[in-house]
Design a protein around this motif. Structure first.
Motif, PDB file in Angstrom:
ATOM      1  N   PHE A  37       4.712  22.230  34.249  1.00  0.00           N
ATOM      2  CA  PHE A  37       3.425  22.194  33.577  1.00  0.00           C
ATOM      3  C   PHE A  37       3.237  23.512  32.865  1.00  0.00           C
ATOM      4  CE2 PHE A  37      -0.675  20.647  32.738  1.00  0.00           C
ATOM      5  CZ  PHE A  37      -1.538  21.716  32.776  1.00  0.00           C
ATOM      6  N   MET A  38       3.189  23.466  31.556  1.00  0.00           N
ATOM      7  CA  MET A  38       3.002  24.689  30.785  1.00  0.00           C
ATOM      8  C   MET A  38       1.529  24.841  30.481  1.00  0.00           C
ATOM      9  SD  MET A  38       6.184  24.680  28.251  1.00  0.00           S
ATOM     10  CE  MET A  38       7.812  24.335  28.822  1.00  0.00           C
ATOM     11  N   ARG A  39       0.978  25.923  30.891  1.00  0.00           N
ATOM     12  CA  ARG A  39      -0.460  26.140  30.835  1.00  0.00           C
ATOM     13  C   ARG A  39      -0.788  27.284  29.893  1.00  0.00           C
ATOM     14  NH1 ARG A  39      -5.706  24.651  32.855  1.00  0.00           N
ATOM     15  NH2 ARG A  39      -6.833  26.568  32.529  1.00  0.00           N
ATOM     16  N   ARG A  40      -1.758  27.072  29.037  1.00  0.00           N
ATOM     17  CA  ARG A  40      -2.223  28.161  28.167  1.00  0.00           C
ATOM     18  C   ARG A  40      -3.095  29.103  28.981  1.00  0.00           C
ATOM     19  NH1 ARG A  40      -2.421  27.381  22.069  1.00  0.00           N
ATOM     20  NH2 ARG A  40      -3.000  29.510  22.444  1.00  0.00           N
ATOM     21  N   PHE A  41      -3.061  30.357  28.629  1.00  0.00           N
ATOM     22  CA  PHE A  41      -3.825  31.385  29.324  1.00  0.00           C
ATOM     23  C   PHE A  41      -5.223  31.434  28.710  1.00  0.00           C
ATOM     24  CE2 PHE A  41      -4.638  35.961  30.440  1.00  0.00           C
ATOM     25  CZ  PHE A  41      -4.518  35.814  31.803  1.00  0.00           C
ATOM     26  N   THR A  42      -6.068  30.515  29.146  1.00  0.00           N
ATOM     27  CA  THR A  42      -7.419  30.383  28.610  1.00  0.00           C
ATOM     28  C   THR A  42      -8.400  31.189  29.454  1.00  0.00           C
ATOM     29  OG1 THR A  42      -7.659  28.358  29.895  1.00  0.00           O
ATOM     30  CG2 THR A  42      -6.958  28.111  27.595  1.00  0.00           C
ATOM     31  N   TRP A  43      -9.684  31.134  29.099  1.00  0.00           N
ATOM     32  CA  TRP A  43     -10.700  31.942  29.775  1.00  0.00           C
ATOM     33  C   TRP A  43     -10.760  31.659  31.268  1.00  0.00           C
ATOM     34  CZ3 TRP A  43     -14.623  29.757  32.515  1.00  0.00           C
ATOM     35  CH2 TRP A  43     -14.868  28.407  32.289  1.00  0.00           C
ATOM     36  N   ASP A  44     -10.517  30.394  31.688  1.00  0.00           N
ATOM     37  CA  ASP A  44     -10.588  30.090  33.117  1.00  0.00           C
ATOM     38  C   ASP A  44      -9.444  30.744  33.888  1.00  0.00           C
ATOM     39  OD1 ASP A  44      -8.916  28.220  31.766  1.00  0.00           O
ATOM     40  OD2 ASP A  44      -9.082  26.808  33.426  1.00  0.00           O
ATOM     41  N   LYS A  45      -8.254  30.822  33.275  1.00  0.00           N
ATOM     42  CA  LYS A  45      -7.125  31.501  33.928  1.00  0.00           C
ATOM     43  C   LYS A  45      -7.330  33.016  33.916  1.00  0.00           C
ATOM     44  CE  LYS A  45      -4.637  28.257  35.510  1.00  0.00           C
ATOM     45  NZ  LYS A  45      -4.432  28.155  36.953  1.00  0.00           N
ATOM     46  N   GLN A  46      -7.944  33.539  32.858  1.00  0.00           N
ATOM     47  CA  GLN A  46      -8.259  34.968  32.818  1.00  0.00           C
ATOM     48  C   GLN A  46      -9.253  35.317  33.924  1.00  0.00           C
ATOM     49  OE1 GLN A  46      -9.554  35.781  28.830  1.00  0.00           O
ATOM     50  NE2 GLN A  46      -7.517  35.516  27.971  1.00  0.00           N
ATOM     51  N   LEU A  47     -10.258  34.464  34.105  1.00  0.00           N
ATOM     52  CA  LEU A  47     -11.240  34.675  35.163  1.00  0.00           C
ATOM     53  C   LEU A  47     -10.583  34.592  36.536  1.00  0.00           C
ATOM     54  CD1 LEU A  47     -14.206  35.051  36.017  1.00  0.00           C
ATOM     55  CD2 LEU A  47     -14.424  32.556  35.970  1.00  0.00           C
ATOM     56  N   GLU A  48      -9.707  33.600  36.721  1.00  0.00           N
ATOM     57  CA  GLU A  48      -9.004  33.454  37.999  1.00  0.00           C
ATOM     58  C   GLU A  48      -8.159  34.690  38.291  1.00  0.00           C
ATOM     59  OE1 GLU A  48      -5.716  30.503  40.115  1.00  0.00           O
ATOM     60  OE2 GLU A  48      -6.648  29.886  38.228  1.00  0.00           O
ATOM     61  N   MET A  49      -7.483  35.230  37.278  1.00  0.00           N
ATOM     62  CA  MET A  49      -6.674  36.435  37.469  1.00  0.00           C
ATOM     63  C   MET A  49      -7.564  37.617  37.864  1.00  0.00           C
ATOM     64  SD  MET A  49      -4.100  38.394  34.830  1.00  0.00           S
ATOM     65  CE  MET A  49      -5.330  39.317  33.919  1.00  0.00           C
ATOM     66  N   TRP A  50      -8.709  37.753  37.195  1.00  0.00           N
ATOM     67  CA  TRP A  50      -9.616  38.851  37.499  1.00  0.00           C
ATOM     68  C   TRP A  50     -10.148  38.744  38.929  1.00  0.00           C
ATOM     69  CZ3 TRP A  50     -14.869  38.931  38.709  1.00  0.00           C
ATOM     70  CH2 TRP A  50     -15.421  40.208  38.800  1.00  0.00           C
ATOM     71  N   VAL A  51     -10.584  37.549  39.331  1.00  0.00           N
ATOM     72  CA  VAL A  51     -11.134  37.354  40.683  1.00  0.00           C
ATOM     73  C   VAL A  51     -10.073  37.646  41.735  1.00  0.00           C
ATOM     74  CG1 VAL A  51     -12.001  35.611  42.302  1.00  0.00           C
ATOM     75  CG2 VAL A  51     -12.944  35.743  39.991  1.00  0.00           C
ATOM     76  N   LYS A  52      -8.863  37.113  41.527  1.00  0.00           N
ATOM     77  CA  LYS A  52      -7.803  37.319  42.525  1.00  0.00           C
ATOM     78  C   LYS A  52      -7.347  38.770  42.587  1.00  0.00           C
ATOM     79  CE  LYS A  52      -6.078  32.645  42.860  1.00  0.00           C
ATOM     80  NZ  LYS A  52      -4.936  31.743  42.714  1.00  0.00           N
ATOM     81  N   SER A  53      -7.283  39.452  41.451  1.00  0.00           N
ATOM     82  CA  SER A  53      -6.834  40.847  41.474  1.00  0.00           C
ATOM     83  C   SER A  53      -7.916  41.797  41.973  1.00  0.00           C
ATOM     84  CB  SER A  53      -6.333  41.281  40.096  1.00  0.00           C
ATOM     85  OG  SER A  53      -7.369  41.211  39.154  1.00  0.00           O
ATOM     86  N   SER A  54      -9.192  41.390  41.853  1.00  0.00           N
ATOM     87  CA  SER A  54     -10.283  42.258  42.308  1.00  0.00           C
ATOM     88  C   SER A  54     -10.428  42.251  43.828  1.00  0.00           C
ATOM     89  CB  SER A  54     -11.606  41.820  41.676  1.00  0.00           C
ATOM     90  OG  SER A  54     -12.018  40.577  42.221  1.00  0.00           O
ATOM     91  N   GLY A  55      -9.914  41.219  44.479  1.00  0.00           N
ATOM     92  CA  GLY A  55     -10.026  41.130  45.926  1.00  0.00           C
ATOM     93  C   GLY A  55     -11.328  40.508  46.403  1.00  0.00           C
ATOM     94  N   LEU A  56     -12.135  39.969  45.481  1.00  0.00           N
ATOM     95  CA  LEU A  56     -13.402  39.341  45.876  1.00  0.00           C
ATOM     96  C   LEU A  56     -13.195  38.158  46.814  1.00  0.00           C
ATOM     97  CD1 LEU A  56     -15.299  39.334  42.458  1.00  0.00           C
ATOM     98  CD2 LEU A  56     -15.705  40.823  44.415  1.00  0.00           C
TER      99      LEU A  56
END
Length: 113
Positions: A37-56
């Motif tokens: 599954f090839m996924r574009r890096f859209t706003w929802d994936k950017q948000l997911e990356m930010w949440v996961k990297s922030s440790g929230l």
């Protein structure tokens, strides 16, 4: 081919792909292809990356599983160099193998064009 394919996918802002490896029994050749599954890096994936990297949501200090297409390209290429050994053919020589740091520099120059 993998090098060019990952450059192409990264330029299209695509991430989350895999490599399928098989053997053609009739010719005894290794067959490879980028699949999944090839996924574009859209706003929802950017948000997911930010949440996961922030440790929230836990996992503080660990690298996020969702990363940008450029980071995904580099990680994918690094894995290919670890998992597969380049063997010279009559068309290539060992010195033709790109040095990763130099090749990433070339990719950066291509992306700026």
């Amino acid at each position: 081919a993998v090098w060019n394919d990952t450059s192409f996918l990264s330029a299209l802002n695509v991430m989350d792909y895999s490599l399928l490896v098989g053997v053609d029994s009739s010719s005894s050749e290794l067959v490879v292809g980028i699949i999944d599954f090839m996924r574009r890096f859209t706003w929802d994936k950017q948000l997911e990356m930010w949440v996961k990297s922030s440790g929230l949501m836990g996992g503080r200090g660990k690298a996020p599983t969702v990363i940008s297409p450029k980071q995904y390209k580099v990680r994918f290429r690094d894995a290919m160099w670890l998992y597969f050994v380049m063997t010279p053919t009559k068309f290539t020589r060992v010195i033709d193998a790109p040095v990763l740091a130099q090749a990433d520099e070339l990719d950066s120059k291509d992306e700026k064009k």
